[in-house]
Design an enzyme around this catalytic site. Structure first.
Site, short mmCIF file in Angstrom:
data_model
loop_
_atom_site.label_atom_id
_atom_site.label_comp_id
_atom_site.label_asym_id
_atom_site.label_seq_id
_atom_site.Cartn_x
_atom_site.Cartn_y
_atom_site.Cartn_z
N GLU A 143 0.85 -1.21 0.05
CA GLU A 143 -0.28 -0.17 -0.21
C GLU A 143 0.92 1.27 -0.24
O GLU A 143 1.63 1.61 1.11
CB GLU A 143 -0.74 -0.04 1.11
CG GLU A 143 -1.77 1.26 1.32
CD GLU A 143 -2.32 1.44 2.66
OE1 GLU A 143 -1.89 1.04 3.61
OE2 GLU A 143 -3.54 2.18 2.70
N GLU A 240 -11.66 3.30 6.51
CA GLU A 240 -10.33 3.20 7.53
C GLU A 240 -10.45 4.90 7.71
O GLU A 240 -9.55 5.41 7.23
CB GLU A 240 -9.02 2.79 6.87
CG GLU A 240 -7.88 2.65 7.60
CD GLU A 240 -6.73 2.12 6.97
OE1 GLU A 240 -6.30 2.65 5.80
OE2 GLU A 240 -5.82 1.39 7.55
O1 LIG Z 1 -2.72 3.75 7.25
C1 LIG Z 1 -3.28 3.23 6.31
O2 LIG Z 1 -3.78 3.67 5.38
C2 LIG Z 1 -3.20 1.44 6.44
O3 LIG Z 1 -3.94 1.12 5.73
C3 LIG Z 1 -1.84 1.10 6.98
O4 LIG Z 1 -2.21 -0.35 7.10
C4 LIG Z 1 -1.53 1.25 8.30
O5 LIG Z 1 -1.12 2.52 8.54
MG LIG Z 2 -4.88 2.16 4.39
#
Ligand SMILES: O=C(O)C(=O)[C@H](O)CO
Ligand SMILES: [Mg+2]
Length: 262
Positions: A143, A240
């Site tokens: 990511e 998230e």
């Molecule tokens: O912070 C994010 O966007 C994440 O998905 C990572 O897994 C952790 O920081």
């Molecule tokens: Mg993330």
């Protein structure tokens, strides 16, 4: 059609962690993700999944000493055996929780280390993780993270991640496309969605610039969700973000999205 997963490291933090699964189920989520499960027993976590019927969508490999500012060890020279142990531990949890996606965090290249050396270690560790994960039917995710929130993090752009995925050339390495980070670093999200979905193994969302609800800030997620529908994305969308107030009162955007796109 895509489904929404609650990130329990950021949502429902009004409750103790193990109670967040029920809160997510009550809010209508079908899946959960989080950063690190390791302070809890596999059995306790599995019991929450079983009692709520939630799917464990994703979690991260151990990422070093988070409190001390480490953000992953996959790219850190000299930490290779620690990384291999972290793969073993994560796969053990993944098997128990029936989780098919693991995020491998690269890390921040230490002072005095050459970037090339860190990238070399990163590629070798990713190949190792993919080999170990393949027999467990698990996908390794990488990511790109934005450099404002993650200064010095080794992976920050989508094109960088695509190049790494092409280099590793294994079927179970994919891109964790977090649209919050992508918007901050490069924008042009619609074109990313239209042209890189073959690389994408998971999507995450949050508002920009403050990482609150998707309804907050500069990204038009109504447009984004329709773009994802057009490319027939049928994976998970990890929610998230840090709720502006409390989690439940901030979920109005999800209701709207579900009414239009489910
Ligand atoms: O912070 C994010 O966007 C994440 O998905 C990572 O897994 C952790 O920081
Ligand atoms: Mg993330």
């Amino acid at each position: 059609m895509y489904r929404f997963a609650a990130n329990l490291s950021m949502l429902f933090t009004e409750d103790p962690f193990l109670d967040r699964f029920k809160a997510a189920q009550d809010a209508g989520f079908e899946g959960v993700e989080f950063l690190f499960p390791y302070e809890f027993s596999k059995q306790d976590l599995k019991a929450r999944l079983d009692s709520t019927g939630l799917e464990q969508v994703l979690f991260n490999l151990p990422a070093g000493n988070w409190e001390k500012g480490e953000r992953g060890i996959a790219a850190l020279p000299g930490r290779e055996s620690e990384f291999q142990l972290s793969v073993e531990l994560a796969l053990d949890y993944a098997e128990h929780l029936n989780c098919r996606k693991l995020h491998v965090m690269a890390g921040i290249c230490p002072e005095g280390e050459a970037l090339e050396a860190c990238f070399e270690v990163y590629l070798a560790n990713l190949a190792y993780a993919c080999e170990q994960a393949q027999s467990a039917n698990v996908t390794v995710l990488i990511e790109p993270l934005n450099t404002r929130a993650f200064p010095g993090y080794l992976l920050s752009h989508q094109a960088q991640a695509r190049k790494i995925i092409d280099h590793i050339a294994m079927p179970n390495i994919k891109l964790q496309m977090d649209l919050y980070h992508a918007q901050i670093m490069e924008g042009d999200l619609s074109v990313l969605i239209r042209h890189q979905m073959d690389y994408v193994g998971h999507i995450q969302i949050a508002g920009v610039p403050d990482r609150h609800e998707p309804s907050d800030g500069e990204i038009n997620y109504g447009w984004i969700f329709s773009e994802l529908a057009k490319v027939k994305y049928d994976g998970w969308i990890g929610c998230e973000y840090t709720p502006k107030a409390d989690t439940k009162s901030g979920l109005g955007w999800l209701e709207t999205a579900r009414n239009i796109f489910s």
